[in-house]
Design an enzyme around this catalytic site. Structure first.
Site, PDB file in Angstrom:
ATOM      1  N   SER A  77       0.822  -1.171   0.145  1.00 51.10           N
ATOM      2  CA  SER A  77      -0.027  -0.033   0.005  1.00 51.10           C
ATOM      3  C   SER A  77       0.815   1.127   0.172  1.00 51.10           C
ATOM      4  O   SER A  77       1.894   1.225   0.554  1.00 51.10           O
ATOM      5  CB  SER A  77      -0.971  -0.002   1.287  1.00 51.10           C
ATOM      6  N   CYS A  78       0.556   2.260  -0.682  1.00 51.00           N
ATOM      7  CA  CYS A  78       0.961   3.621  -0.852  1.00 51.00           C
ATOM      8  C   CYS A  78       0.136   4.630  -0.697  1.00 51.00           C
ATOM      9  O   CYS A  78      -1.237   4.265  -0.918  1.00 51.00           O
ATOM     10  CB  CYS A  78       2.065   3.675  -1.894  1.00 51.00           C
ATOM     11  N   ASP A  79       0.340   5.873  -0.869  1.00 49.58           N
ATOM     12  CA  ASP A  79      -0.786   7.063  -0.886  1.00 49.58           C
ATOM     13  C   ASP A  79      -1.830   6.577  -1.937  1.00 49.58           C
ATOM     14  O   ASP A  79      -3.122   6.892  -1.661  1.00 49.58           O
ATOM     15  CB  ASP A  79      -0.376   8.283  -1.099  1.00 49.58           C
TER      16      ASP A  79
END
Length: 473
Positions: free
Chosen positions: A390-392
């Site tokens: 997961s990232c922004d």
């Protein structure tokens, strides 16, 4: 301004930027679809077709602003917020004569916030059996009322603001001052404001230009892969050790994959190299302006492969020239700086990513979280069925990390699903969540039941092999 005030300001800017880009990023596919239709079928397109070109105007005036308004509302108040955001966005669309992207970014979240406040005020006070009636009519009444206000008031005001901004951009273009924008854009990218700048600020202005001229140079200001390419090529030729070895892979991921974050650690290894990307960016923008370059849609990610289908007919020479000039200037400046640098150019890339972690954490007002083993129980092999990166935005670094780990999982013959998502979309059935160190706290709040692993480099992390070894036993 003291350190605390500076950090607080950066936190506010970062959060605001993430919120702006969050309204655009999930809808990038729709913007690309519109851009392709525009590039292909308008009178000056590759295959002019009056029938197909009739899609262009309704999409930019109605579909795209409604998607932004819905997404912005949903970010504030889930589906109900999205619905009222779309309703009120229709008010600003009809109340103005230009595409209402800026208006949608304002009224979508604002109307959802009003509905959220109302829902909270009546929570627990609705008589049993009247919940659906109250919920539907409250959204309808509030949405209709705010849409009328948007139609008569907000739409015309936003149109005036948009006209002023557009005039400012035209002034920079006509006076040849547009390259000065890279003085701000390039350093801001290294501070992880790239998505906010590209999709939250430049995107709406570029759409206005495309609507009137069929293309926009503004799409190329932040997304130009040339400056980053020059940095990586300089390290490839003049670096040593792990830096030199990692640069070729980074070139491919950056230039063809469009993940610009991959070159940020290389700049942080030697901060003077920010001058190289600024110089390259300004040179590229000047070349674009001189040759009349522009794209018909938003290139996301900022890859040369994304540039190709969005380049209007007859625009390839201008596009390639700007990218190559930017890469050449950035390469020459970076090479000179690397050769004359008194610092150790053999600095390990892991140390550079640690610098990136600290800077990113500072910009978000977070301290680096403790390792997973210090905060939670480690899941056993039998408990792990799904791993989530997961990232922004869920589209850049997390996609790259998921791809790398997925190959390792398949090679080990493990029956485990590996996916990538945005932080806000982490599924409840995730068994292990892998994030950048600065995002782990947010990920843990989203899914506190999963095992959380923090890394500082999605491309090259020892945690990958350690995880595969643990799950293979």
């Amino acid at each position: 301004m003291d350190t605390t005030e500076s950090t607080s300001f950066k936190v506010l800017v970062q959060r605001f930027g993430r919120f702006l880009s969050g309204m655009f990023m999930p809808n990038i596919g729709a913007f690309i679809a519109w851009g392709l239709i525009t590039a292909l079928f308008i009178p000056t397109g590759w295959f002019p077709n009056e029938s197909f070109a009739s899609l262009v105007d309704p999409m930019i005036k109605y579909l795209l602003p409604l998607l932004i308004g819905y997404t912005g509302g949903r970010m504030v108040h889930d589906v109900r917020g999205g619905v009222i955001g779309a309703v009120v966005t229709m008010g600003v669309i009809v109340g103005a004569e230009i595409p209402m992207f800026l208006g949608a970014m304002i009224v979508g979240p604002l109307s959802a916030w009003v509905l959220k406040k109302f829902d909270k005020s009546v929570e627990g006070k609705i008589p049993s059996g009247f919940e659906m009636l109250i919920n539907n009519f409250s959204l309808g009444i509030l949405g209709g009322g705010i849409a009328l206000i948007a139609f008569k008031g907000i739409g015309p005001i936003v149109q005036s603001i948009s006209n002023v901004l557009a005039a400012g951009v035209d002034f920079l273009i006509n006076t040849g001052l547009l390259p000065l924008a890279n003085l701000i854009i390039e350093p801001a990218k290294v501070l992880f404001l790239n998505n906010a700048i590209n999709h939250g600020i430049l995107g709406p202005l570029a759409l206005e230009q495309v609507h009137t001229a069929g293309k926009s140079i503004i799409y190329m200001l932040e997304s130009n892969p040339g400056p980053g390419l020059g940095i990586l090529l300089a390290y490839w030729l003049f670096g040593r050790g792990s830096v030199k070895q990692s640069a070729p892979g980074a070139v491919i991921i950056h230039f063809f994959g469009g993940i610009h974050e991959i070159y940020f650690p290389y700049i942080l290894m030697n901060p003077r190299l920010i001058l190289a990307v600024i110089g390259g960016g300004m040179a590229g923008t000047f070349t674009f302006s001189l040759l009349g370059a522009g794209l018909a849609g938003a290139p996301s990610p900022g890859s040369i492969l994304a540039y190709l289908p969005l380049t209007p007919k007859g625009g390839f020479l201008a596009m390639f020239s700007g990218v190559l000039v930017a890469a050449l200037v950035s390469f020459l400046i970076a090479s000179l700086l690397l050769k004359t640098s008194k610092s150790n150019v053999d600095e390990d890339l892991e140390a550079a990513t640690t610098k990136m972690k600290e800077m990113k954490a500072s910009s978000k007002g977070n301290a680096a979280p403790a390792s997973a083993s210090e905060n939670q129980a480690v899941k056993s092999k039998d408990e792990v069925n799904k791993i989530v990166f997961s990232c922004d935005a869920g589209m850049g670094s997390s996609a790259m990390g998921a791809s790398i780990l997925r190959k390792k999982v398949n090679a080990a013959g493990l029956p485990i699903t590996v996916i990538n998502t945005a932080i806000n979309d982490i599924p409840n059935d995730a068994d292990i969540v892998i994030t950048h160190m600065t995002l782990t706290d947010r990920a843990r709040q989203k899914n506190p039941h999963a095992e959380h692993i923090s890394i500082d480099n999605f491309l090259k992390s020892p945690e990958y092999d350690a995880l595969i070894e643990r799950l293979s036993k």
